[in-house]
Enzyme design. Structure first.
Site, mmCIF file in Angstrom:
data_model
loop_
_atom_site.group_PDB
_atom_site.id
_atom_site.type_symbol
_atom_site.label_atom_id
_atom_site.label_comp_id
_atom_site.label_asym_id
_atom_site.label_seq_id
_atom_site.Cartn_x
_atom_site.Cartn_y
_atom_site.Cartn_z
ATOM 1 C CG ASP A 1 -1.825 1.144 1.351
ATOM 2 O OD1 ASP A 1 -1.515 2.226 0.793
ATOM 3 O OD2 ASP A 1 -2.882 0.995 1.987
ATOM 4 C CB SER B 1 -4.027 12.279 -15.348
ATOM 5 O OG SER B 1 -5.230 12.593 -16.019
ATOM 6 C CE1 TYR C 1 -6.921 10.533 -10.639
ATOM 7 C CE2 TYR C 1 -7.487 11.946 -12.489
ATOM 8 C CZ TYR C 1 -6.843 10.836 -11.987
ATOM 9 O OH TYR C 1 -6.120 10.019 -12.835
ATOM 10 C CE LYS D 1 -3.272 10.448 -11.127
ATOM 11 N NZ LYS D 1 -2.218 9.407 -11.201
HETATM 12 N N1 NAP Z 1 -8.253 5.183 -16.289
HETATM 13 C C1 NAP Z 1 -8.014 6.415 -16.700
HETATM 14 O O1 NAP Z 1 -8.845 7.003 -17.421
HETATM 15 C C2 NAP Z 1 -6.717 7.108 -16.353
HETATM 16 C C3 NAP Z 1 -6.377 8.264 -17.076
HETATM 17 C C4 NAP Z 1 -5.202 8.940 -16.767
HETATM 18 C C5 NAP Z 1 -4.391 8.468 -15.747
HETATM 19 N N2 NAP Z 1 -4.734 7.356 -15.052
HETATM 20 C C6 NAP Z 1 -3.849 6.922 -13.963
HETATM 21 O O2 NAP Z 1 -3.342 5.630 -14.268
HETATM 22 C C7 NAP Z 1 -3.076 4.922 -13.052
HETATM 23 C C8 NAP Z 1 -3.754 3.556 -13.092
HETATM 24 O O3 NAP Z 1 -5.153 3.781 -13.151
HETATM 25 P P1 NAP Z 1 -6.212 2.698 -13.662
HETATM 26 O O4 NAP Z 1 -7.022 3.343 -14.698
HETATM 27 O O5 NAP Z 1 -5.531 1.409 -13.945
HETATM 28 O O6 NAP Z 1 -7.104 2.582 -12.347
HETATM 29 P P2 NAP Z 1 -7.809 1.346 -11.622
HETATM 30 O O7 NAP Z 1 -8.227 0.335 -12.614
HETATM 31 O O8 NAP Z 1 -8.827 1.957 -10.722
HETATM 32 O O9 NAP Z 1 -6.605 0.736 -10.761
HETATM 33 C C9 NAP Z 1 -6.031 1.484 -9.725
HETATM 34 C C10 NAP Z 1 -4.901 0.678 -9.137
HETATM 35 O O10 NAP Z 1 -4.278 1.453 -8.088
HETATM 36 C C11 NAP Z 1 -4.249 0.631 -6.919
HETATM 37 N N3 NAP Z 1 -4.252 1.426 -5.678
HETATM 38 C C12 NAP Z 1 -5.180 2.297 -5.245
HETATM 39 N N4 NAP Z 1 -4.821 2.785 -4.037
HETATM 40 C C13 NAP Z 1 -3.629 2.199 -3.723
HETATM 41 C C14 NAP Z 1 -2.746 2.290 -2.618
HETATM 42 N N5 NAP Z 1 -3.017 3.074 -1.545
HETATM 43 N N6 NAP Z 1 -1.605 1.551 -2.634
HETATM 44 C C15 NAP Z 1 -1.334 0.742 -3.684
HETATM 45 N N7 NAP Z 1 -2.137 0.590 -4.744
HETATM 46 C C16 NAP Z 1 -3.271 1.323 -4.762
HETATM 47 C C17 NAP Z 1 -5.488 -0.232 -7.032
HETATM 48 O O11 NAP Z 1 -5.405 -1.324 -6.144
HETATM 49 P P3 NAP Z 1 -6.713 -2.021 -5.471
HETATM 50 O O12 NAP Z 1 -7.183 -3.042 -6.469
HETATM 51 O O13 NAP Z 1 -6.201 -2.581 -4.192
HETATM 52 O O14 NAP Z 1 -7.737 -0.929 -5.254
HETATM 53 C C18 NAP Z 1 -5.402 -0.621 -8.487
HETATM 54 O O15 NAP Z 1 -4.441 -1.625 -8.687
HETATM 55 C C19 NAP Z 1 -3.571 5.818 -11.928
HETATM 56 O O16 NAP Z 1 -2.492 6.549 -11.377
HETATM 57 C C20 NAP Z 1 -4.538 6.754 -12.636
HETATM 58 O O17 NAP Z 1 -4.708 7.980 -11.936
HETATM 59 C C21 NAP Z 1 -5.879 6.657 -15.347
#
Ligand code: NAP
Length: 245
Positions: free
Chosen positions: A60, A136, A149, A153
């Site tokens: 975490d 992001s 958020y 970011k």
């Molecule tokens: N999806 C989008 O549209 C998008 C766009 C731009 C940037 N991003 C960025 O890309 C990254 C990945 O996002 P995603 O889309 O893959 O999101 P996601 O599917 O919601 O996955 C989020 C991941 O972060 C983990 N996480 C959350 N809190 C945590 C903590 N305290 N310690 C360790 N792990 C933690 C989650 O683990 P759990 O399963 O335990 O919750 C999960 O593995 C993020 O930084 C996000 O802000 C996403």
């Protein structure tokens, strides 16, 4: 740096973009991949895809003791991918979850900061290596539907710039990735075009190889980045039209 034969660590590796990073690292020939997640049982399928190379790690990023333990256990890492993140939909004022804004800073900014502080000496010992931070496009212009958020970011973007300068002396490359919406759980509430997570992971690894500092890995991020260079106020107004309910 080359991905082939590198040792990488991915935070939030159990789903979404993090899981795609693990797959992209496998494909690119990484020697060892530490797949980190809060609940290691959520990594079972990821590890089963290549148990010889993928090492599960309980992490975490908001828990300083777990961050320190990860840096001790994964002492051979040369590529750190700070992917873990949380998003709470809503505006600064209209949010239904005011505490979520603090959690976003804890994970997206302080979690990344603590990881970088813990792993900077590890990367130095291993020849410099690279850090990839998942920022992001919302780092660069506030999206009112994700107001707090976006602020977290923006902080992660500033951190990325600062450590790029600070760690240049030890030869650590620092890469910021600025996606638009991606097809993962985080964006499931958004009814707009989304990029596949594999596209983000592959573009980021390509940037590590080509030493590209800023990555705009999908059409929306490319377009908004172009607009921000040309007329940032117009982009602010355009995105500002998407107001939270
Ligand atoms: N999806 C989008 O549209 C998008 C766009 C731009 C940037 N991003 C960025 O890309 C990254 C990945 O996002 P995603 O889309 O893959 O999101 P996601 O599917 O919601 O996955 C989020 C991941 O972060 C983990 N996480 C959350 N809190 C945590 C903590 N305290 N310690 C360790 N792990 C933690 C989650 O683990 P759990 O399963 O335990 O919750 C999960 O593995 C993020 O930084 C996000 O802000 C996403």
């Amino acid at each position: 740096m080359e991905i082939r034969n590198s040792v990488a660590l991915v935070t939030g590796a159990n789903r979404g973009i993090g899981k795609s990073f693990v797959a992209a690292l496998q494909k690119a020939g990484a020697k060892r991949i530490y797949a980190a997640a809060r609940d290691t049982s959520s990594l079972d399928a990821v590890v089963a895809s290549d148990p010889g190379r993928i090492v599960p790690l309980k992490l975490d990023v908001t828990d300083p003791e777990q961050v320190q333990a990860a840096a001790r256990q994964a002492a051979d890492v040369s590529l750190l991918i700070n992917n873990a993140g949380v998003a709470v939909y809503g505006g600064f004022i209209s949010t239904q979850d005011p505490g979520g804004s603090r959690q976003e800073m804890e994970v997206n900014y302080f979690g990344t900061l603590d990881m970088v502080r813990a792993f900077a000496p590890v990367l130095k010992r291993n020849g410099g290596g690279a850090i990839v931070n998942l920022a992001s496009i919302a780092s660069l212009v506030n999206f009112p539907i994700l107001g707090p958020y976006s602020a977290s970011k923006a902080a992660a973007h500033s951190l990325t710039q600062g450590i790029r300068s600070e760690l240049s002396g030890q030869g650590t490359q620092v890469i910021g990735v600025y996606p638009g919406p991606v097809e993962t759980d985080m964006a499931k509430g958004l009814d707009i075009a989304k990029a596949p997570p594999a596209q983000i992971a592959e573009a980021a690894l390509e940037a590590v190889v080509t030493r590209t500092e800023d990555v705009f890995p999908d059409p929306m991020s490319t377009e908004l980045h172009g607009g921000l260079r040309h007329d940032p106020k117009a982009v602010e107004k355009q995105i500002g039209e998407m107001r939270p309910e």
